[in-house]
Design a protein around this motif. Sequence first.
Motif: not given
Length: 117
Positions: A1-18, A37-48
Amino acid sequence: MNLTISGHHLEVTPALREYVLTKLDRVTRHFDQVVDINVLLSVEKLKEKERRQKAEVNLHVKGKDIFCETSHEDLYAAIDQLMDILDRQVVKHKGRVQDHHHESIKRMDGSAGESPQ
């Protein structure tokens, strides 16, 4: 099983990964034929003031791709919702794969194998 956890506008910390790994254990416990499995965690800035945390997963099992995404104010809550949705879809797919023992039409009418009288 291949597992990829990535972040967009976000750093994937070891706590998030765990946290993601512990939540994925529930999914892989129900269905062990997961290929990728591909997991993408991101932060969208809709407004301030309003920052949306988004989590999405693309899961490849034999014969099918399952995609889920959720958004929430809290990233951990978004991951929880995502894994609930993914778990339901995986269980549903597993049921479809294992439910291939259908009765034939000849046997359903009750007259198969009986001689006409």
